[in-house]
Structure formats: C-alpha cells, structure tokens
Design a protein around this motif. Structure first.
Motif, PDB file in Angstrom:
ATOM      1  N   VAL A   1       0.870  -1.184   0.000  1.00 40.11           N
ATOM      2  CA  VAL A   1       0.000   0.000   0.000  1.00 40.11           C
ATOM      3  C   VAL A   1       0.899   1.224   0.000  1.00 40.11           C
ATOM      4  O   VAL A   1       1.781   1.362   0.853  1.00 40.11           O
TER       5      VAL A   1
ATOM      6  N   VAL B   1       1.323   5.654  -1.515  1.00 45.57           N
ATOM      7  CA  VAL B   1       0.702   6.856  -2.087  1.00 45.57           C
ATOM      8  C   VAL B   1       1.742   7.568  -2.941  1.00 45.57           C
ATOM      9  O   VAL B   1       2.943   7.295  -2.842  1.00 45.57           O
TER      10      VAL B   1
ATOM     11  N   THR C   1      -0.448  13.061  -3.565  1.00 45.02           N
ATOM     12  CA  THR C   1      -1.667  12.654  -2.871  1.00 45.02           C
ATOM     13  C   THR C   1      -1.964  13.613  -1.731  1.00 45.02           C
ATOM     14  O   THR C   1      -1.068  13.987  -0.976  1.00 45.02           O
TER      15      THR C   1
ATOM     16  N   ARG D   1      -7.153   3.313   7.546  1.00 45.07           N
ATOM     17  CA  ARG D   1      -7.887   2.184   6.980  1.00 45.07           C
ATOM     18  C   ARG D   1      -7.085   0.889   7.079  1.00 45.07           C
ATOM     19  O   ARG D   1      -7.636  -0.169   7.375  1.00 45.07           O
ATOM     20  N   TYR D   2      -5.782   0.956   6.811  1.00 44.50           N
ATOM     21  CA  TYR D   2      -4.959  -0.253   6.776  1.00 44.50           C
ATOM     22  C   TYR D   2      -4.177  -0.490   8.069  1.00 44.50           C
ATOM     23  O   TYR D   2      -3.351  -1.393   8.139  1.00 44.50           O
TER      24      TYR D   2
ATOM     25  N   ARG E   1      -6.305   8.934   5.804  1.00 46.33           N
ATOM     26  CA  ARG E   1      -7.357   7.918   5.711  1.00 46.33           C
ATOM     27  C   ARG E   1      -6.781   6.545   5.390  1.00 46.33           C
ATOM     28  O   ARG E   1      -7.252   5.526   5.908  1.00 46.33           O
ATOM     29  N   MET E   2      -5.755   6.494   4.539  1.00 50.19           N
ATOM     30  CA  MET E   2      -5.170   5.206   4.167  1.00 50.19           C
ATOM     31  C   MET E   2      -4.430   4.576   5.339  1.00 50.19           C
ATOM     32  O   MET E   2      -4.511   3.355   5.561  1.00 50.19           O
TER      33      MET E   2
ATOM     34  N   GLU F   1      -6.083  12.202   2.392  1.00 47.35           N
ATOM     35  CA  GLU F   1      -6.178  10.859   1.839  1.00 47.35           C
ATOM     36  C   GLU F   1      -5.090   9.961   2.427  1.00 47.35           C
ATOM     37  O   GLU F   1      -5.323   8.773   2.702  1.00 47.35           O
TER      38      GLU F   1
END
Length: 462
Positions: free
Chosen positions: A219, A221, A225, A236-237, A232-233, A229
C-alpha cells in the motif's frame, strides 16, 4: 521535587504537566536556573514543550536554553508553530542553525512553512549539504500533499539480502532513520517492490532472503496525494507508516503515523472552526492576537447580519397579517431557531460523511432523500409539541395548527438544505464546512418566515 514528579506521573499526566508549568515559572521568577534545569530532567520532551508554551514570552527563551542540545531539538519539534517562530526571532543565529540542522526534514519543513521567506532562505543556505538537499526536496512538493509531509529518513534494502544481513544493516542505519518498524525493498532503480515488517524479520530464519519473506502487495501513495487521503489510508490499513513514491514508482519517502495524527487534529480543528463560521489557518486560536481573531470571525457574522436584515424586511412586509393576528410574531424565533438547529445537524453529518467517505456508496440523491425523511419525522414530533404549546399559550386552534404545520415544513426545508449544500460546495471545490452554515441559516430564516406566513394566511383565512 523529582520524587514529587515521579509520584504524580503514576496518577495523572495532566497533573504532571500542570505541576511542571507552575513550578518552572516560579523557579524562573526567582532566578533559580539550576532548580529549573533540574526540574526538567525527568520530564518528557512533549510535556516540556507544553510547559514552555504556558510561560510568559519573556521566559520561554530562558527555559528553552536550559535544555541540553539533543533534548532541545526534540522539545522544539513539539512546540506550537507560533512559539517556534518567537524563539527563532530571539535566538542567536548559531543557536537557530544548530537546532534547525538537527531537526527531522518533515518537521523542519513545517517550521519553514511558518517562517518569513527571507529567514527560510538564509537558514536553508546554511544547512549542511545533506539536510539542505532533503529539505529542498520536500519544499518542492505542493502544500498539504504526501510529498510535503513525508520524511526521506527511511531504510531501503535489496531483496537479495538475507535476514541476518538485514538485521546487521538495521543496526548501522537505525540512528539515521525515523522508522525501523517497516523496511522497504527496492530494485536497482529504486522502484518499490516490497515491504518487510520488523516482526516478520525477527521471526524469520537468518538464512532466508528478503525476497522470500517480503510482502509484494504494498500500500503506497504518490507525492501529490492529498494529506487527508494519506491519513485515511493509514487509518484504513492500520499502518505505522506509509511509503511515498514519485511518478516513476520510485521510493522517495515515508509518512509516519505521528505526522498523520497531527494532520487529523489539524483538519478536525479546521472543520470545527468552519462549522462555526471561523476561518482557520492552523494557528493556535488562543495564542492569536485579538485583531486577527476579529478579522477571522467578522466575515460570516456580517453575512448573517445581512440575512437578518432580509428576514426583518419580510416580516415588515407582513404587517397586515400581524395587525390582525399579532400573536403570530411570538412564534417566529421558535420556528427559525428550530429549523436552524435541524439544518445544522444535517449539514454536520453530511460534512463528516464527506470527509470520512462514509457516504461515498450512497450517492447524493439517496443522502438528501434520507435527510428529508428524517427532517419530516423530526418536524412531526416537534410540530405536535409546538402545536400543543401554542394552543395552551393562545387558545386559538388555528394559530396552533399554523405553527405546527409550519414547523414540519421548515424542518423538511432545513434538512434538505443542510444535506444538499455541502454536496454543492464540495462539487465546486469549496470548503463545505465553512460555506454551509451561513447559507443554511439564510435559507431557513428567509424561506422559513415566508413559509410560516403563507401557511398562516391559508389556515387563518387572512
């Protein structure tokens, strides 16, 4: 004193910070510099930073100079940007250079973003070559992007290395890297090909290569970016750090979770201020001078002032109705106030949903329809209560029904406005949190009064 601090550490960090701040100021007022220096020895850098921020400006530089150089750098990175700027202006040139040169590149860039361009150019030109190159790299990326907030201090390895060789390499590079929990695997052209966690490395056999244990589905970016965002990533992960690559997929840096926490706090603060009609530029509100505070708050207050003037004009135009049924005027604040609260609730949940992408799969139409139904339900509940209250106050069933029906209509209007306007401003590239509140107030005040008098005319036959 050290024993007292240790006892408080076990009970409450907040009490510790309050004690350090009060004791530090007292010792500095008494001129007891040795006592102040001893007081700070067992205290964490972040707590020292908060204690210094709470001191009068004349004492801040004195307290900071009591710190050892390595500790001073750690404390400086935790200070509010306004205090950092104040200290820079009071330090001697070499003191500033010593601190800035030892800061991590991402923290240094955040400081440079707040300093006047003239000072930044001078400091940048006098940094050591390696730090100057790292800082110039980050400054070259757009504000609020992954490239601007990343750190180039990471460990990258080749997949042919064995686990034993990798551990040895980590020992030699750990001091120059901001994070060792993740190790990034790159090819000869620095393209990101995999990632290895420290946990996977520790439990693997020493003779295995990184290529055998690394995760190839990484994962990441890009440098452009948006920082929200990125946050959030990571959320999220459940990551501690997120690799950043350029357009050619070459690894150029990592964003760590501590930076993301700062971003989330900053963005949440901006949204909360915006919901209240305040423009925020990231400064600490309570350390901003009153002229700046007034300038930030006056814009939307002026808009609302004009709105209320329009509302007053509408009420004045209904003099004939009010002359025949003056009691109608008594319920105007109740109706527009309730409508404003309903609209604020709808806009809050929609703005939050836009920021967290919780409503991404629902679509604008479904969200607005859902909020309209919620507004109708709320209107029925509140309208029934308002009808009973109006009847008890006046004893006129027609006036009471006018109030109740108007409240239902205004609640639906407010819910639709509160949910639709954030989508509109978001699609126009404007800040929904800042723009929605005054426009919702305008819609509810102006249209709400018109709806009320229109319904009253019909029901009362005026």
């Amino acid at each position: 004193m050290t024993e007292e601090i240790s006892a408080i550490q076990a009970s409450s960090r907040r009490e510790l910070r309050q004690l350090v701040r009060s004791q530090l100021q007292l010792l500095l007022e008494q001129g007891n510099l040795e006592g102040a220096k001893a007081l700070l020895i067992p205290v964490q850098p972040v707590d020292i930073a908060e204690a210094i921020e709470g001191l009068p400006e004349s004492m801040q530089v004195i307290a900071f100079r009591l710190l050892a150089k390595d500790e001073a750098i750690a404390v400086y990175e935790h200070l509010d940007s306004a205090v950092q700027q104040s200290l820079v202006q009071q330090f001697k040139h070499q003191e500033v250079l010593d601190i800035v040169d030892k800061m991590s590149p991402d923290d240094r860039v955040r400081l440079f973003d707040e300093l006047p361009a003239k000072i930044v150019r001078r400091l940048l030109s006098q940094l050591s070559p390696g730090e100057r190159q790292a800082t110039a790299l980050l400054l070259g990326y757009g504000e609020a992007t992954a490239g601007r907030i990343m750190t180039p201090e990471y460990i990258s390895l080749k997949e042919t290395l064995t686990v034993a060789q990798t551990l040895e390499r980590i020992r030699s590079l750990a001091k120059t890297s901001e994070i060792v929990y993740y190790l990034y695997v790159t090819d000869a052209s620095r393209h990101l090909t995999g990632i290895v966690s420290l946990r996977d490395l520790v439990i693997a056999s020493p003779e295995k290569t990184l290529g055998e244990i690394m995760t190839r589905d990484v994962v990441f970016v890009h440098t452009d970016t948006d920082q929200e965002e990125v946050a959030r990533m990571i959320q999220r992960y459940d990551l501690l750090a997120l690799p950043v690559v350029d357009r050619e997929q070459r690894l150029v840096g990592v964003v760590t979770v501590d930076d993301v926490i700062d971003i989330l706090e900053q963005e949440a603060t901006e949204d909360i201020y915006a919901l209240g009609g305040l423009q925020s530029d990231g400064d600490n509100y309570f350390q901003t001078n009153l002229i700046t505070v007034a300038r930030k708050r006056v814009v939307w207050l002026f808009v609302l002032l004009i709105t209320n003037t329009v509302t007053g004009t509408i009420i004045k135009s209904q003099e004939s109705v009010l002359e025949r049924m003056a009691i109608l005027a008594a319920f105007i604040p109740l109706l527009v106030g309730t409508g404003g609260n309903v609209g604020a609730q709808s806009s809050t949940v929609v703005i939050r949903g836009l920021n967290t992408e919780e409503i991404r799969d629902l679509g604008m139409g479904q969200v607005i329809f859902r909020e309209a139904l919620a507004g109708g339900l709320l209107g029925l509940i509140l309208g029934a209560i308002a009808t009973l209250w109006a009847y008890g106050l006046q004893g006129n069933v027609f006036v009471a029904v006018s109030v109740g029906v108007s409240l239902v209509a205004i609640a639906i209007l407010a819910s639709i406005s509160g949910s639709a306007l954030p989508f509109l401003f978001h699609s126009l590239g404007l800040d929904p949190a800042l723009m929605s509140a005054p426009f919702i107030t305008t819609a509810v005040d102006v249209l709400g009064v018109l709806i009320y008098f229109y319904i009253a005319r019909i029901i009362l036959g005026i």
